[in-house]
Design a protein around this motif. Structure first.
Motif, PDB file in Angstrom:
ATOM      1  N   TYR A   1      -3.255  -6.218  -4.471  1.00  0.00           N
ATOM      2  CA  TYR A   1      -2.386  -5.176  -5.029  1.00  0.00           C
ATOM      3  C   TYR A   1      -1.816  -5.638  -6.367  1.00  0.00           C
ATOM      4  CZ  TYR A   1      -2.896  -3.008  -0.512  1.00  0.00           C
ATOM      5  OH  TYR A   1      -3.435  -2.419   0.606  1.00  0.00           O
ATOM      6  N   GLU A   2      -2.030  -4.830  -7.395  1.00  0.00           N
ATOM      7  CA  GLU A   2      -1.625  -5.190  -8.749  1.00  0.00           C
ATOM      8  C   GLU A   2      -0.113  -5.350  -8.896  1.00  0.00           C
ATOM      9  OE1 GLU A   2      -3.191  -2.437 -11.550  1.00  0.00           O
ATOM     10  OE2 GLU A   2      -5.292  -2.926 -11.117  1.00  0.00           O
TER      11      GLU A   2
ATOM     12  N   LYS B   1       0.845  -1.203   0.000  1.00  0.00           N
ATOM     13  CA  LYS B   1       0.000   0.000   0.000  1.00  0.00           C
ATOM     14  C   LYS B   1       0.878   1.250   0.000  1.00  0.00           C
ATOM     15  CE  LYS B   1      -3.827   2.158   2.562  1.00  0.00           C
ATOM     16  NZ  LYS B   1      -3.222   3.471   2.844  1.00  0.00           N
ATOM     17  N   TRP B   2       1.937   1.241   0.812  1.00  0.00           N
ATOM     18  CA  TRP B   2       2.846   2.383   0.873  1.00  0.00           C
ATOM     19  C   TRP B   2       3.529   2.598  -0.475  1.00  0.00           C
ATOM     20  CZ3 TRP B   2       8.269   2.429   0.428  1.00  0.00           C
ATOM     21  CH2 TRP B   2       8.871   3.667   0.726  1.00  0.00           C
TER      22      TRP B   2
ATOM     23  N   GLY C   1       7.185  -8.882 -15.649  1.00  0.00           N
ATOM     24  CA  GLY C   1       6.040  -8.263 -16.290  1.00  0.00           C
ATOM     25  C   GLY C   1       6.049  -6.750 -16.239  1.00  0.00           C
ATOM     26  N   LEU C   2       7.209  -6.154 -16.435  1.00  0.00           N
ATOM     27  CA  LEU C   2       7.325  -4.696 -16.409  1.00  0.00           C
ATOM     28  C   LEU C   2       7.230  -4.132 -17.833  1.00  0.00           C
ATOM     29  CD1 LEU C   2      10.034  -4.369 -13.685  1.00  0.00           C
ATOM     30  CD2 LEU C   2       8.020  -2.925 -13.773  1.00  0.00           C
TER      31      LEU C   2
ATOM     32  N   SER D   1       6.320  -5.596  -7.093  1.00  0.00           N
ATOM     33  CA  SER D   1       6.718  -5.821  -5.704  1.00  0.00           C
ATOM     34  C   SER D   1       6.759  -7.303  -5.373  1.00  0.00           C
ATOM     35  CB  SER D   1       5.768  -5.092  -4.739  1.00  0.00           C
ATOM     36  OG  SER D   1       4.427  -5.471  -4.957  1.00  0.00           O
ATOM     37  N   VAL D   2       7.788  -7.654  -4.611  1.00  0.00           N
ATOM     38  CA  VAL D   2       7.920  -8.980  -4.018  1.00  0.00           C
ATOM     39  C   VAL D   2       7.718  -8.787  -2.522  1.00  0.00           C
ATOM     40  CG1 VAL D   2       9.508 -10.876  -3.517  1.00  0.00           C
ATOM     41  CG2 VAL D   2       9.444  -9.865  -5.813  1.00  0.00           C
ATOM     42  N   ALA D   3       6.682  -9.385  -1.992  1.00  0.00           N
ATOM     43  CA  ALA D   3       6.276  -9.137  -0.615  1.00  0.00           C
ATOM     44  C   ALA D   3       6.768 -10.227   0.325  1.00  0.00           C
ATOM     45  CB  ALA D   3       4.750  -9.043  -0.530  1.00  0.00           C
ATOM     46  N   PHE D   4       6.741  -9.914   1.615  1.00  0.00           N
ATOM     47  CA  PHE D   4       6.959 -10.936   2.637  1.00  0.00           C
ATOM     48  C   PHE D   4       5.651 -11.665   2.890  1.00  0.00           C
ATOM     49  CE2 PHE D   4       6.365 -12.318   7.000  1.00  0.00           C
ATOM     50  CZ  PHE D   4       7.482 -13.112   7.203  1.00  0.00           C
ATOM     51  N   ALA D   5       5.741 -12.953   3.126  1.00  0.00           N
ATOM     52  CA  ALA D   5       4.640 -13.746   3.686  1.00  0.00           C
ATOM     53  C   ALA D   5       5.285 -14.958   4.328  1.00  0.00           C
ATOM     54  CB  ALA D   5       3.634 -14.149   2.624  1.00  0.00           C
TER      55      ALA D   5
END
Length: 279
Positions: free
Chosen positions: A105-106, A72-73, A278-279, A84-88
């Motif tokens: 989030y796209e 979101k930020w 996918g950029l 973005s590559v997120a933590f989970a």
């Protein structure tokens, strides 16, 4: 020339937690305080005649309990094309719930869960396999960060890749080699047999602040020989890379001192990252 940086981090110390940046927490780098500050797109300054066409933001410990807050930020603060590559938490039975939040989030293209010394235990965990299978179903990338000198972990990892043949995997920081060891080379060779496995070459500053192109070229060249150019990327690891050299100098080293041919530059500095993320 346009480049895509497939591995960087941006910080907002007022909004995020970043526990790893606190002096009492690992890593115990004596110079860690130098990067304990805010970083934004405006700090990504490239050499003349180079343009940042986009980047991949890798989770930076913003909020591991609610990792979607980082996404979101980013959405509120980034203007360049990015993914973005997120933590989970891939070890948790709550992983599916976390992933459902993140998928809103796209920008999301993958998940990173730092394995380090726990890699073998991670790959032995049946919950982890289930969650990696879920990543495969969603078409998301698993960003794997652990030492490829740990051959037991790599052996177990290759078994998992055989069970998840369509899972895209990116090895972070060239597999964290401490030397051009036989163990590391054997692991690179083994992983190269999996067609959906890629390698990002970066993080040179973590074991050696005074790294040079000459010191890292043997690693990069060996990876390219095993994986082929279309599955290898050069990346920054900004702002940790600032502990060795500026963002501008890092890309100068890659683009000039590596003495790459035109098509090699295009693949290593742009095309592979563009296609994969996918950029």
């Amino acid at each position: 020339m346009e480049i895509i940086d497939p591995h960087l981090h941006l910080f907002d110390l007022e909004q995020g937690n970043y526990d790893w940046l606190k002096p009492e927490n690992p890593p115990a780098w004596p110079d860690k305080d130098q990067i304990r500050k805010n970083y934004s797109e405006s700090d990504l300054n490239l050499p003349d005649r180079m343009t940042l066409a986009g980047f991949v933001h890798i989770e930076a410990g913003f909020d591991n309990e609610q990792p979607w807050r980082e996404l979101k930020w980013l959405a509120e603060n980034c203007t360049l094309p990015y993914r973005s590559v997120a933590f989970a938490d891939l070890t948790s039975k709550r992983f599916k719930q976390q992933l459902q939040h993140l998928l809103k989030y796209e920008s999301l293209v993958g998940i990173r869960y730092i394995l380090d010394d726990q890699a073998l235990a991670f790959f032995d965990n049946k919950t982890c396999l289930t969650n990696l299978q879920l990543l495969q179903q969603q078409g998301l990338i698993f960003e794997a960060q652990f030492s490829l000198e740990d051959q037991n972990a790599v052996t177990k990892f290759t078994e998992i890749l055989e069970q998840t043949p369509d899972l895209k995997v990116v090895i972070n920081h060239a597999g964290l080699p401490s030397s051009l060891s036989q163990e590391w080379m054997d692991s690179i060779t083994a992983l190269a047999h999996h067609p959906h496995c890629y390698v990002k070459c970066s993080g040179w500053e973590m074991p050696e602040r005074k790294w040079t192109v000459e010191s890292v070229k043997p690693y990069i060249n060996f990876i390219i020989r095993q994986f082929g150019l279309p599955r290898v990327m050069l990346a920054s690891n900004f702002p940790v890379s600032e502990l060795s050299c500026s963002y501008t100098e890092l890309w100068q080293r890659y683009s000039k001192e590596m003495k790459l041919k035109g098509f090699e530059k295009e693949l290593l500095l742009h095309d592979t990252a563009q296609q994969l993320y996918g950029l």
